[in-house]
Design a protein around this motif. Structure first.
Motif, PDB file in Angstrom:
ATOM      1  N   SER A  38       0.858  -1.128  -0.204  1.00 12.16           N
ATOM      2  CA  SER A  38      -0.073   0.048  -0.123  1.00 12.16           C
ATOM      3  C   SER A  38       0.761   1.256  -0.026  1.00 12.16           C
ATOM      4  O   SER A  38       0.635   2.273  -0.695  1.00 12.16           O
ATOM      5  N   SER A  39       1.835   0.992   0.871  1.00 11.84           N
ATOM      6  CA  SER A  39       2.692   2.709   0.987  1.00 11.84           C
ATOM      7  C   SER A  39       3.247   2.818  -0.137  1.00 11.84           C
ATOM      8  O   SER A  39       3.966   3.721  -0.515  1.00 11.84           O
ATOM      9  N   LEU A  43      -4.327   8.226   2.305  1.00 10.02           N
ATOM     10  CA  LEU A  43      -3.477   7.111   2.341  1.00 10.02           C
ATOM     11  C   LEU A  43      -2.264   7.208   3.437  1.00 10.02           C
ATOM     12  O   LEU A  43      -2.013   6.180   4.050  1.00 10.02           O
ATOM     13  N   LEU A  44      -1.652   8.368   3.295  1.00  6.54           N
ATOM     14  CA  LEU A  44      -0.397   8.319   4.001  1.00  6.54           C
ATOM     15  C   LEU A  44      -0.880   8.576   5.517  1.00  6.54           C
ATOM     16  O   LEU A  44      -0.072   8.026   6.369  1.00  6.54           O
ATOM     17  N   ALA A  45      -1.825   9.335   6.017  1.00  2.25           N
ATOM     18  CA  ALA A  45      -2.106   9.275   7.439  1.00  2.25           C
ATOM     19  C   ALA A  45      -2.621   7.827   7.723  1.00  2.25           C
ATOM     20  O   ALA A  45      -2.892   7.893   9.033  1.00  2.25           O
ATOM     21  N   GLY A  46      -3.065   7.063   7.042  1.00  2.00           N
ATOM     22  CA  GLY A  46      -3.766   5.769   7.542  1.00  2.00           C
ATOM     23  C   GLY A  46      -5.360   5.951   7.857  1.00  2.00           C
ATOM     24  O   GLY A  46      -5.762   5.415   8.929  1.00  2.00           O
ATOM     25  N   ALA A  95      -4.049  -1.327   6.114  1.00  2.00           N
ATOM     26  CA  ALA A  95      -2.684  -1.934   6.326  1.00  2.00           C
ATOM     27  C   ALA A  95      -2.272  -1.367   7.884  1.00  2.00           C
ATOM     28  O   ALA A  95      -1.992  -2.136   8.735  1.00  2.00           O
ATOM     29  N   LYS A  96      -2.607  -0.354   8.375  1.00  2.00           N
ATOM     30  CA  LYS A  96      -2.380   0.181   9.688  1.00  2.00           C
ATOM     31  C   LYS A  96      -3.338  -0.781  10.561  1.00  2.00           C
ATOM     32  O   LYS A  96      -2.709  -1.467  11.896  1.00  2.00           O
TER      33      LYS A  96
END
Lengths: 547, 114
Positions: A346-347, A413-416, A425-426
């Motif tokens: 994902s990242s 996405l970056l912050a989850g 993912a997180k």
């Protein structure tokens, strides 16, 4: 001549090699042809890696993952070089080609015109990446690493410019040094065990006598440093944000997976060499990975908060992502690793999309556009041609709206945050950390896990703060909004990558099951070792039939 | 022989480490070159130091491993030399480009302010 299915294993290396070499014969002005060849190659690579993924996953049976071994020169297994395909390497191959296609499509817009041999170098980079993921031999890994790095030097310096050459100089010097560390580590390991085959090493490492164990561990540690430089673990990571910011946008996007190569190798080697040996070096270096990973997250988080320019923000996000992966690997838990693998995919896609997007947004803010204009001049591109091309390219309406939506998706996405895959993912990692004995089973949560949970949430918050600030500055604050000229072919890859993360969210179930199967087989390397050591050799009659 | 080799490697590494920390790009290149010589010698020594032994095994007689030298480190060194040579050459080009673009041979692309 019929090609046996196992020959597919070498295709991800051969295909880009042939394509890259072929492109050398054409003049750089034949851009359309070159771009077509390289994009077709990477589409073929995607198809092949999906086939390989099916092959390695054995059509979905969780505990029946297959290890496909390709014996180069048909030597019996511990000798000579072999290529090994398992779930992890198949996944990395798919990820590489998923990232390569959008980068190449994006480069058609303007970047591949900014310097010579862009597509050739890109193909060689893919070859090095695929080789590094497939090889089952430590020294061969070095060779593929160097192919990848040599191509990356060229791509990093693509379209030249003072900023890029300055950053490139540091990048090359650091990577030459890490190559020397790599060699020293490999030499020490060879000196104590007498083999370079990864599976054979896994068998022999427990048998090393205690007297020379110190040399083996020194070798492993030196080797680890070489990979950690690549992965960007603090304090070996100061080069990374500068380099990634200075690299041209499509190159920075593919560089997102370059730092994951270091993570991949550490994951593979540490679990192969040091987990199944409880009487010798159990979890060698895992606490260091954990502490180093935590420090990397902290460093990356501060960097994200402090970044004024979008490029540096993305560079530090790479560090946060690397740090998260390293720290979760340090916990040595199967479920956490499964979540981390999901996070890796994902990242990587997110950061790739973000690097492409940044260039489009900043195009409206002059700075990058100016740099590009200067380099275009240096390569003899006159202004007339540029305006001509702009008429040909389709400029899309509502550019700002699409850019803004893409930017928002990247921030989520970056912050989850839900609903995109960063959250899944997180969530997978946090759930696994807080339920060490399986979901709902309770169990005592180690203190290290609490620290990591806090760290992950804090880094997400920092990303959110920083992204909102940057977004407001880019989209809302300017009084005179200058709409950047964006071609359809440039925004499509970004949107495509973001749709991939959306697909990753909706298909989270099957993907997560794959990751769990991958993590389980990583923590039980016996099947890998047996798969390699007992790989069947091709027999002569069969070969004659084949010809 | 062991002592000579270790002292040699140590000297090369020492000089190399000192040189790569110098501010001029040319010094960094020479430092990297010295370090790569040291690493090559080191890989070579991992096949154990022997004298006047061939790496080719004669299968017609019974094989005594101590009568042969390990050929693998030699092959590794050869590969490492080739790769090191290529990357150093590439680094030299970048060094020249940096000199041309920034007008100084300082590794940071500008002279430190005094």
């Amino acid at each position: 001549m019929s090609v046996a299915p196992q020959h597919l294993v070498i295709a991800p290396i051969l295909l880009p090699l042939v394509a890259g070499a072929l492109l050398l014969f054409f003049d750089d002005r034949e851009r359309l042809l070159k771009a077509t060849v390289s994009i077709l190659t990477s589409v073929a690579l995607l198809a092949i890696s999906l086939l390989l993924l099916r092959m390695a996953h054995a059509d979905g049976e969780p505990d029946k993952g297959r290890v496909v071994v390709y014996l180069l020169g048909n030597w019996p297994p511990p000798f000579a070089i072999n290529l090994v395909l398992d779930r992890l390497s198949a996944m990395m191959l798919v990820l590489t080609s998923l990232l390569a296609i959008p980068s190449l499509v994006f480069s058609i817009g303007r970047w591949h015109r900014a310097g010579p041999h862009f597509h050739t170098l890109f193909m060689f980079l893919l070859m090095g990446l695929n080789g590094a993921f497939l090889t089952g031999d430590l020294f061969n890994l070095f060779v593929f690493f160097e192919i990848m790095l040599a191509a990356s030097y060229g791509l990093m310096l693509h379209s030249s410019g003072t900023q890029r050459v300055k950053a490139g100089l540091h990048y090359i010097a650091i990577n030459l040094l890490s190559a020397l560390l790599f060699l020293t580590g490999v030499a020490l390991i060879y000196g104590t065990t007498g083999t370079l085959n990864m599976a054979d090493l896994a068998i022999r490492i427990p048998l090393v006598d205690p007297g020379s164990r110190i040399f083996l561990e020194t070798g492993a540690a030196i080797l680890g440093v070489a990979f950690l430089i690549k992965a960007g673990m603090w304090p070996l990571s100061f080069w990374l944000p500068t380099t990634y910011t200075a690299a041209p946008a499509p190159v920075a996007a593919i560089f997102a997976i370059l730092s994951k190569v270091g993570v991949y190798v550490i994951l593979r080697l540490s679990l192969l060499f040091f987990v199944e040996t409880p009487d010798s070096s159990p979890g060698f270096g895992s606490w260091l990975l954990f502490v180093g990973g935590m420090a990397t997250i902290a460093f990356g988080t501060f960097g994200v908060l402090a970044s004024q320019a979008l490029g540096r923000l993305a560079g530090f996000s790479v560090l946060v992502s690397s740090g998260t992966l390293l720290a979760t690997m340090g916990l040595l838990q199967v479920d956490v690793t499964a979540g981390a693998l999901f996070y890796l995919v994902s990242s990587t896609l997110t950061i790739g999309a973000f690097f492409l997007l940044i260039e489009l947004i900043e195009r409206g803010q002059d700075s990058i556009a100016n740099v590009l204009a200067v380099t275009m001049e240096a390569f003899g591109e006159d202004g007339d041609e540029e305006t001509e091309e702009e008429v040909v390219g389709v400029s899309i309406p509502g550019t700002l709206a699409i850019l803004g939506i893409s930017f928002g998706a990247c921030a989520i996405l970056l912050a989850g945050l839900p609903p995109l895959s960063g959250f899944v993912a997180k969530f997978a990692m946090l759930t696994a950390m807080l339920n060490p004995d399986g979901f709902g089973q309770g169990g005592t949560i180690p203190q290290s896990a609490w620290w990591l949970v806090a760290m992950l949430i804090a880094s997400g918050l920092a990303a959110l703060i920083s992204m909102s600030r940057a977004g407001i500055r880019a989209f809302w604050a300017p009084l005179e909004v200058r709409v950047p000229r964006v071609l359809l072919i440039e925004i499509a890859p970004v949107v495509g990558l973001l749709f991939l993360t959306l697909a990753l969210t909706t298909q989270a179930g099957p993907v997560m099951r794959y990751m769990e199967a991958t993590a389980t087989s990583l923590y039980a390397p016996q099947s890998y070792i047996e798969g390699v050591m007992e790989a069947p050799r091709a027999t002569r009659p069969q070969r004659e039939q084949g010809e | 022989m062991e002592l000579t080799l270790s002292l040699g490697i140590g000297l090369l590494v020492g000089s190399g480490v000192w040189l790569i920390q110098r501010p001029r790009t040319y010094q960094v290149v020479i430092g990297l070159a010295l370090l790569s010589y040291a690493v090559n010698l080191f890989i070579f020594s991992m096949g154990r130091l022997t004298n006047r032994l061939a790496p080719v095994i004669d299968t017609s007689v019974e094989v005594d491993p101590s009568a042969f030298v390990d050929p693998v480190p030699q092959a590794l060194v050869l590969t490492a030399i080739v790769i090191g040579f290529a990357t150093t050459a590439l680094f030299l080009v970048v060094l020249l480009a940096a000199r041309g673009l920034t007008g100084t041979d300082h590794v940071d692309g500008r002279e430190p302010e005094r």
